[in-house]
Design a protein around this motif. Structure first.
Motif, short mmCIF file in Angstrom:
data_model
loop_
_atom_site.label_atom_id
_atom_site.label_comp_id
_atom_site.label_asym_id
_atom_site.label_seq_id
_atom_site.Cartn_x
_atom_site.Cartn_y
_atom_site.Cartn_z
N ASP A 198 0.82 -1.21 0.00
CA ASP A 198 0.00 0.00 0.00
C ASP A 198 0.85 1.26 0.00
OD1 ASP A 198 -2.62 -0.91 -0.14
OD2 ASP A 198 -2.66 -1.42 1.99
N ILE A 199 2.02 1.18 0.62
CA ILE A 199 2.84 2.39 0.76
C ILE A 199 4.05 2.40 -0.18
CG2 ILE A 199 2.15 2.75 3.16
CD1 ILE A 199 4.80 1.49 4.02
N LYS A 200 4.21 1.35 -0.98
CA LYS A 200 5.33 1.32 -1.92
C LYS A 200 5.07 2.26 -3.09
CE LYS A 200 6.82 -3.48 -1.05
NZ LYS A 200 8.18 -3.18 -0.56
N THR A 201 6.13 2.85 -3.62
CA THR A 201 6.01 3.66 -4.82
C THR A 201 5.78 2.75 -6.02
OG1 THR A 201 8.37 3.57 -5.35
CG2 THR A 201 7.62 5.34 -3.86
N ASN A 202 5.42 3.36 -7.16
CA ASN A 202 5.20 2.57 -8.37
C ASN A 202 6.44 1.76 -8.74
OD1 ASN A 202 2.64 3.58 -8.56
ND2 ASN A 202 3.08 5.00 -10.23
N ASP A 203 7.61 2.39 -8.71
CA ASP A 203 8.85 1.68 -9.05
C ASP A 203 9.10 0.53 -8.09
OD1 ASP A 203 9.29 3.32 -11.19
OD2 ASP A 203 10.72 4.63 -10.15
N GLN A 204 8.79 0.75 -6.83
CA GLN A 204 9.01 -0.30 -5.83
C GLN A 204 8.07 -1.48 -6.04
OE1 GLN A 204 8.51 2.10 -2.30
NE2 GLN A 204 10.73 2.22 -1.93
N VAL A 205 6.84 -1.18 -6.45
CA VAL A 205 5.87 -2.26 -6.71
C VAL A 205 6.37 -3.14 -7.84
CG1 VAL A 205 3.56 -2.78 -7.59
CG2 VAL A 205 3.86 -1.05 -5.82
N GLU A 206 6.77 -2.52 -8.94
CA GLU A 206 7.26 -3.29 -10.09
C GLU A 206 8.52 -4.07 -9.74
OE1 GLU A 206 6.09 -1.65 -14.34
OE2 GLU A 206 7.52 -0.33 -13.34
N ASP A 207 9.37 -3.48 -8.92
CA ASP A 207 10.67 -4.09 -8.66
C ASP A 207 10.63 -5.13 -7.55
OD1 ASP A 207 13.36 -4.17 -9.49
OD2 ASP A 207 13.99 -3.07 -7.71
N SER A 208 9.63 -5.06 -6.68
CA SER A 208 9.63 -5.95 -5.51
C SER A 208 8.66 -7.12 -5.63
CB SER A 208 9.30 -5.15 -4.24
OG SER A 208 8.02 -4.57 -4.33
N TYR A 209 7.70 -7.03 -6.57
CA TYR A 209 6.79 -8.16 -6.73
C TYR A 209 7.47 -9.19 -7.62
CZ TYR A 209 2.63 -10.94 -7.36
OH TYR A 209 1.74 -11.98 -7.37
N GLN A 210 8.25 -10.06 -6.97
CA GLN A 210 9.12 -10.98 -7.69
C GLN A 210 8.48 -12.35 -7.88
OE1 GLN A 210 12.58 -10.82 -5.18
NE2 GLN A 210 13.30 -8.88 -6.08
N LEU A 211 8.90 -13.01 -8.95
CA LEU A 211 8.39 -14.33 -9.30
C LEU A 211 9.50 -15.36 -9.23
CD1 LEU A 211 6.33 -13.30 -12.44
CD2 LEU A 211 5.42 -13.78 -10.17
N LYS A 212 9.14 -16.54 -8.82
CA LYS A 212 10.11 -17.64 -8.72
C LYS A 212 10.02 -18.51 -9.96
CE LYS A 212 11.47 -21.62 -5.93
NZ LYS A 212 11.18 -22.42 -4.72
N SER A 213 11.11 -18.59 -10.70
CA SER A 213 11.15 -19.46 -11.88
C SER A 213 11.68 -20.82 -11.48
CB SER A 213 12.05 -18.85 -12.95
OG SER A 213 12.22 -19.75 -14.02
N THR A 214 10.90 -21.85 -11.74
CA THR A 214 11.35 -23.20 -11.41
C THR A 214 11.93 -23.93 -12.62
OG1 THR A 214 9.14 -24.08 -11.81
CG2 THR A 214 9.68 -23.46 -9.55
N GLN A 215 11.58 -23.49 -13.81
CA GLN A 215 12.07 -24.13 -15.04
C GLN A 215 12.10 -23.10 -16.16
OE1 GLN A 215 8.92 -27.15 -14.89
NE2 GLN A 215 10.48 -28.72 -15.18
N TYR A 216 12.96 -23.32 -17.14
CA TYR A 216 12.90 -22.53 -18.36
C TYR A 216 13.31 -23.41 -19.53
CZ TYR A 216 18.02 -21.94 -18.16
OH TYR A 216 19.38 -22.16 -18.13
N TRP A 217 12.87 -23.01 -20.72
CA TRP A 217 13.18 -23.73 -21.96
C TRP A 217 13.71 -22.69 -22.94
CZ3 TRP A 217 9.03 -24.40 -18.85
CH2 TRP A 217 8.90 -25.67 -18.26
N GLN A 218 15.03 -22.71 -23.13
CA GLN A 218 15.67 -21.71 -23.96
C GLN A 218 15.25 -21.81 -25.42
OE1 GLN A 218 19.80 -21.45 -23.02
NE2 GLN A 218 20.21 -19.74 -24.41
N ARG A 219 14.80 -23.00 -25.83
CA ARG A 219 14.21 -23.20 -27.15
C ARG A 219 12.72 -23.47 -26.94
NH1 ARG A 219 17.44 -27.87 -29.85
NH2 ARG A 219 16.51 -27.06 -31.77
N GLY A 220 11.90 -22.54 -27.41
CA GLY A 220 10.48 -22.59 -27.10
C GLY A 220 9.79 -23.88 -27.51
N LYS A 221 10.27 -24.52 -28.56
CA LYS A 221 9.61 -25.74 -29.04
C LYS A 221 9.74 -26.89 -28.04
CE LYS A 221 13.50 -27.50 -31.83
NZ LYS A 221 13.91 -27.88 -33.20
N LEU A 222 10.65 -26.78 -27.09
CA LEU A 222 10.85 -27.84 -26.10
C LEU A 222 10.01 -27.63 -24.84
CD1 LEU A 222 14.74 -28.29 -26.36
CD2 LEU A 222 12.93 -29.47 -27.62
#
Length: 353
Positions: A264-288
């Motif tokens: 509620d009290i975070k600035t716009n930049d802080q909201v974008e920068d602090s709402y972080q997501l955890k990546s558990t997997q990635y596929w560098q080639r999209g077809k995979l």
């Protein structure tokens, strides 16, 4: 192989404006299929070889290429003509590479505690990515470096434009050709894309590091980037308003999924920068990347992404699904050789009724 050219023409007013246009009488085609199916009692199944054309298959089954058209009559899934014919593996490979060119996928499941004794589920934590108005301006960010310049904390980011969001698979897709660097530090921001030594170095690092982060990372964020300048006038202002809508939506989601963290009290930049997501997997080639998950005990039984778990490997890739779909087309029904002449005669008779 334009067997539809053999069908008679009829006139039809396409726009209901009284103007008559000559079109192929497709209803005659349906009649031929239905009546022929009733009269011909013996069909068999054949597997189309890799790269085998309809005339090749006719030669193999009947000793002549002349009956290629009967395959399109006998199989409902071939009513669209030669475009529906199973592709050669080399064509499938080229098509798969084409539609996945410059794409990569990340998986961002987020654990949500179930009510009472219900099991946990996993889902991308609610980011407002499905609003098509936001889509052209959204980028996936990860931290490349943090340094201090004249007492100012400066963050250098890796970034890439988001091109798709698939909540049912907790996937965010990026365009790998857009991988670049970013900084909120004004003296650095002015250097982005300028081609100078610092710009070249940070872009190279971004291309190396955006896929480097380990599975335990929480450093991915989604940010809205306004590409316009204040001098652009109205379009800049409209995009700024759209960006504010996005941040407000993110703030709402953040308060729901990550309460008690002061959004509620975070600035716009802080909201974008602090709402972080955890990546558990990635596929560098999209077809995979996963097209769907399956039960490890029974590969024919599809599972939801949630029941598959955050680091599941029990999935069919998008590439494999395309090959499987094409392979399914290879099994076709054909008229038994002893009936083929009678079938052809009946076809011609019905066609000319």
């Amino acid at each position: 192989m334009t067997f539809f050219t053999q069908f008679p023409k009829t006139t039809y007013s396409i726009e209901s404006d009284g103007i008559q246009t000559d079109i192929t009488d497709i209803y005659r085609y349906v009649d031929v299929v239905e009546r022929s199916s009733q009269n011909v009692l013996a069909y068999k199944i054949a597997d189309v070889f890799d790269g085998e054309r309809p005339d090749n298959l006719s030669q193999r089954l009947y000793g002549t290429p002349d009956y290629y058209w009967t395959f399109f009559i006998a199989n409902d899934n071939l009513k669209d003509g030669i475009e529906a014919w199973p592709k050669a593996d080399v064509e499938v490979a080229a098509y798969t590479d084409l539609i996945h060119k410059d794409t990569a996928a990340f998986r961002f499941p987020y654990e949500i505690q179930g009510e009472g004794n219900t099991a946990n589920t996993f889902t991308l934590a609610g980011l407002p990515l499905q609003d098509k108005k936001f889509a052209p301006f959204l980028y996936l960010f990860s931290v490349q470096d943090v340094t201090s310049i004249d007492g100012t904390l400066v963050k250098i980011y890796n970034r890439a434009r988001i091109i798709d969001y698939r909540p049912n698979l907790s996937q965010i897709w990026i365009d790998t050709s857009t991988i670049d660097w970013w900084s909120d530090y004004e003296p650095y921001k002015e250097l982005i894309g300028g081609g100078g030594a610092l710009d070249v170095e940070y872009k190279k690092r971004a291309q190396r590091k955006i896929f480097y982060t380990g599975s335990s990372s929480d450093s991915y964020t989604v940010r809205f980037i306004n590409p316009y300048e204040k001098d652009d006038g109205k379009i800049y202002a409209e995009t700024q308003n759209l960006q504010q809508r996005f941040i407000d939506d993110v703030r709402t989601v953040a308060k729901k999924f990550k309460p008690n963290q002061g959004y509620d009290i975070k600035t716009n930049d802080q909201v974008e920068d602090s709402y972080q997501l955890k990546s558990t997997q990635y596929w560098q080639r999209g077809k995979l990347a996963p097209a769907h998950y399956y039960n490890p005990v029974s590969i024919e039984e599809e599972q939801t992404e949630y029941s598959a778990g955050p680091e599941a490997t029990n999935y069919v890739s998008r590439e494999q699904e395309i090959y499987d779909d094409n392979d399914a087309l290879r099994r076709i029904k054909y008229v038994s050789p002893q009936y083929i002449q009678a079938f052809a005669l009946e076809y011609k008779k019905l066609l000319n009724e």
